[in-house]
Design a protein around this motif. Structure first.
Motif: not given
Length: 368
Positions: A288-304
């Motif tokens: 949900p934070l990808h949507t909230k923070y408008a994170i683009s291309q989340p598949e390329t990113k790591t998450w803490v």
């Protein structure tokens, strides 16, 4: 109104030898309470699941729901979005360059505004966390009856008015079981449950160890405002560092921040490993934070996955190296003020990222 200094007078300082024992390594099958704002994002679910799948090493007494809210971000986001829309929020205008500028720019690029962001109140955050805890228990096929407790619907507003809740009463009850040894509260959010328990029962500090993740290292010269866990309930945060309860401090920034996980790792080591593995995969791929923070291309990113650090410290000293220091003051501007004459505190300075995730993956594999 009672000041922090007056509230602290209710607590009897621990004998240094007892403090040293409480800050030492936990014995076999330590008693654990997990205090968690589980629905805040996706990391608490990993921590609760890892603990539930490690009950041959941990005695999980219960899990308490903590409130959360991003309301303190709302005005800043609205102001930044408005400034960008009117053209006044340039890179040279320091008023709008900071924690909200990037978020605002991403939202506008995504065709949204601050009106599209939900800012829940703490009581709603607590209820959602409670419901999310139940989902994790169910996915781990662990019975939750008598194990999950509602927490405070609000953050502490006065040292004269602790918030009574099932969670605070449960913490007090478990800490007073002195014949069973100390109880470790793994605190993964803001602290109204723990702060209220301490204010209602100052005597429990001799049999309670608070293991909390938040903020910057106590030697860092930075403002702790970015720490959601610390900034929401500042009264409880200050009480923790002042009252003398044994405290294992696990900084999020520079330490817990190393606990990142990637989509390929999730797909290989988590997805398909039982109902809980599939649920964690779902959370990761529907963050949900990808949507909230408008994170683009989340598949390329790591998450803490910040909050697994609490469980990691409980399980193995090598996972989270620590050093003995003294408890700092948290000043009104949210900076640390060190004082070498203060009571002892254990603080993490590193984390064995690979070993931590290997242990988690191993538990998921055995479960699945």
């Amino acid at each position: 109104m009672t000041t922090l200094q007056e509230a602290v007078q209710r607590f009897t300082p621990l004998d240094p030898e007892l403090m040293a024992r409480r800050l030492g390594r936990p014995g076999p099958m330590p008693r654990v309470i997990i205090d968690t704002d589980t629905a805040n994002e996706i990391d608490d679910q990993y921590a609760v699941a890892w603990a539930l799948l490690s009950q041959d090493r941990l005695n999980i007494e219960g899990v308490t729901a903590a409130p959360y809210s991003f309301l303190h971000h709302r005005d800043g986001l609205y102001e930044a979005v408005a400034a960008l829309q009117t053209g006044s929020g340039t890179d040279h205008d320091s008023k709008f360059v900071g924690p909200f500028a990037g978020w605002a720019k991403r939202l506008l690029a995504d065709g949204r505004t601050a009106d599209d962001i939900e800012f829940v109140t703490p009581d709603v955050g607590e209820e959602r966390s409670y419901e999310e805890i139940l989902r994790v228990f169910d996915a781990c096929h662990v019975a939750h009856e008598g194990k999950v407790f509602h927490g405070s619907p609000a953050h502490l507003s006065s040292y004269d008015a602790p918030v009574d809740s099932d969670a605070a009463q449960f913490i007090i009850k478990q800490a007073r079981k002195r014949e069973d040894g100390p109880v470790y509260v793994l605190a993964m959010g803001a602290l109204p449950n723990i702060g209220s328990a301490l204010l209602m029962a100052p005597d429990i500090i001799d049999n309670l160890v608070v293991v909390w993740t938040s903020g910057f290292p106590s030697y860092a010269p930075f403002c702790n405002e970015p720490s959601l866990n610390l900034v929401q309930d500042q009264m409880s945060s200050r009480l923790l560092f002042e009252c003398g309860v044994p405290h294992v401090y696990l900084p999020g920034y520079h330490v817990g921040a190393q606990l990142t996980i990637s989509r390929p790792e999730m797909e290989h080591f988590v997805k398909g490993h039982g109902a809980i593995g599939d649920y964690l995969w779902h959370l990761y791929t529907n963050n949900p934070l990808h949507t909230k923070y408008a994170i683009s291309q989340p598949e390329t990113k790591t998450w803490v996955i910040w909050d697994i650090i609490n469980v990691a410290w409980m399980l193995d000293a090598a996972y989270v190296p620590t050093h003995l220091t003294t408890s700092p003051h948290l000043d009104e501007a949210l900076y640390w003020q060190k004082d070498p004459s203060r009571h002892a505190m254990l603080e993490a300075y590193d984390v064995a990222r690979d070993a931590v995730f290997e242990d988690l993956y191993d538990r998921l594999a055995k479960n699945g």
